[in-house]
Design a protein around this motif. Structure first.
Motif, PDB file in Angstrom:
ATOM      1  N   ASP A 156       1.063  -1.125   0.094  1.00  0.00           N
ATOM      2  CA  ASP A 156      -0.067  -0.090  -0.175  1.00  0.00           C
ATOM      3  C   ASP A 156       0.754   1.207  -0.072  1.00  0.00           C
ATOM      4  O   ASP A 156       0.651   1.991   0.938  1.00  0.00           O
ATOM      5  N   GLY A 157       1.775   1.534  -0.986  1.00  0.00           N
ATOM      6  CA  GLY A 157       2.393   2.518  -0.901  1.00  0.00           C
ATOM      7  C   GLY A 157       2.149   3.525  -2.023  1.00  0.00           C
ATOM      8  O   GLY A 157       2.783   4.661  -1.920  1.00  0.00           O
ATOM      9  N   GLY A 158       0.918   3.378  -2.587  1.00  0.00           N
ATOM     10  CA  GLY A 158       0.721   4.080  -3.458  1.00  0.00           C
ATOM     11  C   GLY A 158       1.499   4.437  -4.932  1.00  0.00           C
ATOM     12  O   GLY A 158       1.347   5.412  -5.440  1.00  0.00           O
ATOM     13  N   THR A 159       2.402   3.648  -5.178  1.00  0.00           N
ATOM     14  CA  THR A 159       3.234   3.655  -6.025  1.00  0.00           C
ATOM     15  C   THR A 159       2.738   2.613  -7.221  1.00  0.00           C
ATOM     16  O   THR A 159       2.005   1.846  -7.125  1.00  0.00           O
ATOM     17  N   SER A 160       3.083   3.166  -8.465  1.00  0.00           N
ATOM     18  CA  SER A 160       2.819   2.278  -9.709  1.00  0.00           C
ATOM     19  C   SER A 160       3.361   0.899  -9.842  1.00  0.00           C
ATOM     20  O   SER A 160       4.474   0.852  -9.022  1.00  0.00           O
ATOM     21  N   ARG A 161       3.071   0.142 -10.498  1.00  0.00           N
ATOM     22  CA  ARG A 161       3.763  -1.138 -10.712  1.00  0.00           C
ATOM     23  C   ARG A 161       5.172  -0.776 -11.364  1.00  0.00           C
ATOM     24  O   ARG A 161       6.197  -1.236 -10.887  1.00  0.00           O
ATOM     25  N   SER A 162       5.209   0.162 -12.286  1.00  0.00           N
ATOM     26  CA  SER A 162       6.659   0.732 -12.685  1.00  0.00           C
ATOM     27  C   SER A 162       7.584   1.308 -11.467  1.00  0.00           C
ATOM     28  O   SER A 162       8.705   1.118 -11.765  1.00  0.00           O
ATOM     29  N   GLY A 163       6.923   1.937 -10.789  1.00  0.00           N
ATOM     30  CA  GLY A 163       7.525   2.551  -9.695  1.00  0.00           C
ATOM     31  C   GLY A 163       8.156   1.467  -8.854  1.00  0.00           C
ATOM     32  O   GLY A 163       9.304   1.750  -8.115  1.00  0.00           O
ATOM     33  N   ALA A 164       7.305   0.502  -8.367  1.00  0.00           N
ATOM     34  CA  ALA A 164       7.563  -0.513  -7.630  1.00  0.00           C
ATOM     35  C   ALA A 164       8.866  -1.221  -8.193  1.00  0.00           C
ATOM     36  O   ALA A 164       9.666  -1.618  -7.535  1.00  0.00           O
ATOM     37  N   LEU A 165       8.575  -1.628  -9.542  1.00  0.00           N
ATOM     38  CA  LEU A 165      10.102  -2.250 -10.220  1.00  0.00           C
ATOM     39  C   LEU A 165      11.312  -1.552 -10.056  1.00  0.00           C
ATOM     40  O   LEU A 165      12.347  -2.193  -9.841  1.00  0.00           O
ATOM     41  N   ILE A 166      10.981  -0.177 -10.147  1.00  0.00           N
ATOM     42  CA  ILE A 166      12.402   0.618 -10.117  1.00  0.00           C
ATOM     43  C   ILE A 166      12.966   0.419  -8.647  1.00  0.00           C
ATOM     44  O   ILE A 166      14.157   0.295  -8.409  1.00  0.00           O
ATOM     45  N   LEU A 172       9.120  -9.898 -10.850  1.00  0.00           N
ATOM     46  CA  LEU A 172       8.557 -10.894 -11.920  1.00  0.00           C
ATOM     47  C   LEU A 172       7.119 -11.122 -11.585  1.00  0.00           C
ATOM     48  O   LEU A 172       6.390 -10.807 -12.615  1.00  0.00           O
ATOM     49  N   LEU A 173       6.926 -11.059 -10.276  1.00  0.00           N
ATOM     50  CA  LEU A 173       5.137 -11.175  -9.963  1.00  0.00           C
ATOM     51  C   LEU A 173       4.660  -9.907 -10.386  1.00  0.00           C
ATOM     52  O   LEU A 173       3.492  -9.956 -10.743  1.00  0.00           O
ATOM     53  N   LEU A 174       5.330  -8.909 -10.088  1.00  0.00           N
ATOM     54  CA  LEU A 174       4.661  -7.362 -10.816  1.00  0.00           C
ATOM     55  C   LEU A 174       4.461  -7.715 -12.094  1.00  0.00           C
ATOM     56  O   LEU A 174       3.387  -7.118 -12.696  1.00  0.00           O
ATOM     57  N   CYS A 175       5.641  -7.994 -12.710  1.00  0.00           N
ATOM     58  CA  CYS A 175       5.516  -7.846 -14.338  1.00  0.00           C
ATOM     59  C   CYS A 175       4.448  -8.983 -14.868  1.00  0.00           C
ATOM     60  O   CYS A 175       3.587  -8.542 -15.812  1.00  0.00           O
ATOM     61  N   ALA A 176       4.192 -10.120 -14.074  1.00  0.00           N
ATOM     62  CA  ALA A 176       3.224 -11.102 -14.449  1.00  0.00           C
ATOM     63  C   ALA A 176       1.732 -10.344 -14.332  1.00  0.00           C
ATOM     64  O   ALA A 176       0.723 -10.535 -15.131  1.00  0.00           O
ATOM     65  N   GLY A 177       1.629  -9.387 -13.310  1.00  0.00           N
ATOM     66  CA  GLY A 177       0.417  -8.731 -13.174  1.00  0.00           C
ATOM     67  C   GLY A 177      -0.028  -7.801 -14.393  1.00  0.00           C
ATOM     68  O   GLY A 177      -0.852  -7.696 -14.847  1.00  0.00           O
ATOM     69  N   TRP A 178       1.130  -7.324 -14.992  1.00  0.00           N
ATOM     70  CA  TRP A 178       0.885  -6.609 -16.239  1.00  0.00           C
ATOM     71  C   TRP A 178       0.475  -7.346 -17.545  1.00  0.00           C
ATOM     72  O   TRP A 178      -0.656  -6.951 -18.274  1.00  0.00           O
ATOM     73  N   LEU A 179       0.973  -8.433 -17.451  1.00  0.00           N
ATOM     74  CA  LEU A 179       0.548  -9.596 -18.453  1.00  0.00           C
ATOM     75  C   LEU A 179      -1.112 -10.008 -18.305  1.00  0.00           C
ATOM     76  O   LEU A 179      -1.386 -10.540 -19.290  1.00  0.00           O
ATOM     77  N   ALA A 180      -1.473 -10.007 -17.298  1.00  0.00           N
ATOM     78  CA  ALA A 180      -2.527 -10.444 -16.837  1.00  0.00           C
ATOM     79  C   ALA A 180      -3.736  -9.632 -17.470  1.00  0.00           C
ATOM     80  O   ALA A 180      -3.472  -8.438 -17.505  1.00  0.00           O
ATOM     81  N   PRO A 181      -5.027 -10.155 -18.016  1.00  0.00           N
ATOM     82  CA  PRO A 181      -5.813  -9.512 -18.392  1.00  0.00           C
ATOM     83  C   PRO A 181      -6.626  -8.380 -17.349  1.00  0.00           C
ATOM     84  O   PRO A 181      -6.664  -8.773 -16.324  1.00  0.00           O
ATOM     85  N   GLN A 182      -6.549  -7.077 -17.767  1.00  0.00           N
ATOM     86  CA  GLN A 182      -7.181  -6.122 -16.935  1.00  0.00           C
ATOM     87  C   GLN A 182      -8.375  -5.797 -17.318  1.00  0.00           C
ATOM     88  O   GLN A 182      -8.949  -5.914 -18.383  1.00  0.00           O
TER      89      GLN A 182
END
Length: 155
Positions: A67-77, A139-149
């Motif tokens: 719950d940091g209020g960051t995007s997936r891309s921010g979390a990846l960084i 990798l789990l965050l990236c998998a979330g990107w690939l999952a249907p939204q």
């Protein structure tokens, strides 16, 4: 926890950049030889060291993944840069030809290792398996990107 000051403090501590900085500082400062030696020689400092490793790490993982209020891309960084700096510290320990923490040397002999071998093994564990935790989370965050939204929801 309805107190305003507590909510304010929690939000400040769990902002991703703040949590990242606390995690970074705790890890690197406690590995300065003088601080690490003090923690080895004094039980109170040792307990403080471990609390200083645990609580900033929990704040970091909370901020980045929960719950940091960051995007997936921010979390990846944040995950990538943490993997880099923890890996760098592990590599420094693993590749060093000098003992950083002489007070730790006696314990290694119980396992058939020299103090330097023990330090190098610890650095290697920090560097490789330690980095895998950050890689797995990324990798789990990236998998979330690939999952249907659902339509209209993108992060």
């Amino acid at each position: 926890t309805r107190a305003r000051w507590l909510k304010t403090a929690w939000h400040a501590l769990t902002r991703p950049l703040n949590a990242w900085l606390l995690h970074f500082a705790a890890l690197w400062l406690w590995h300065v030889p003088g601080f690490f030696q003090a923690a080895l020689l004094h039980p109170g400092w040792h307990a403080l060291q471990h609390a200083s490793f645990l609580f900033p790490a929990l704040l970091f993982w909370w901020a980045v993944l929960v719950d940091g209020g960051t995007s997936r891309s921010g979390a990846l960084i944040y995950l990538f840069t943490t993997m880099l700096h923890t890996g760098a510290l592990g590599a420094l320990l693993a590749l060093s030809s000098t003992i950083w923490y002489p007070a730790y040397g006696g314990a290694a002999m119980h396992y058939g290792l020299s103090a330097l071998e023990d330090q190098q093994l610890g650095g290697l564990i920090m560097w490789v398996p330690g980095g895998l935790a950050y890689l797995l989370a990324a990798l789990l965050l990236c998998a979330g990107w690939l999952a249907p939204q659902p339509q209209g929801k993108r992060t």
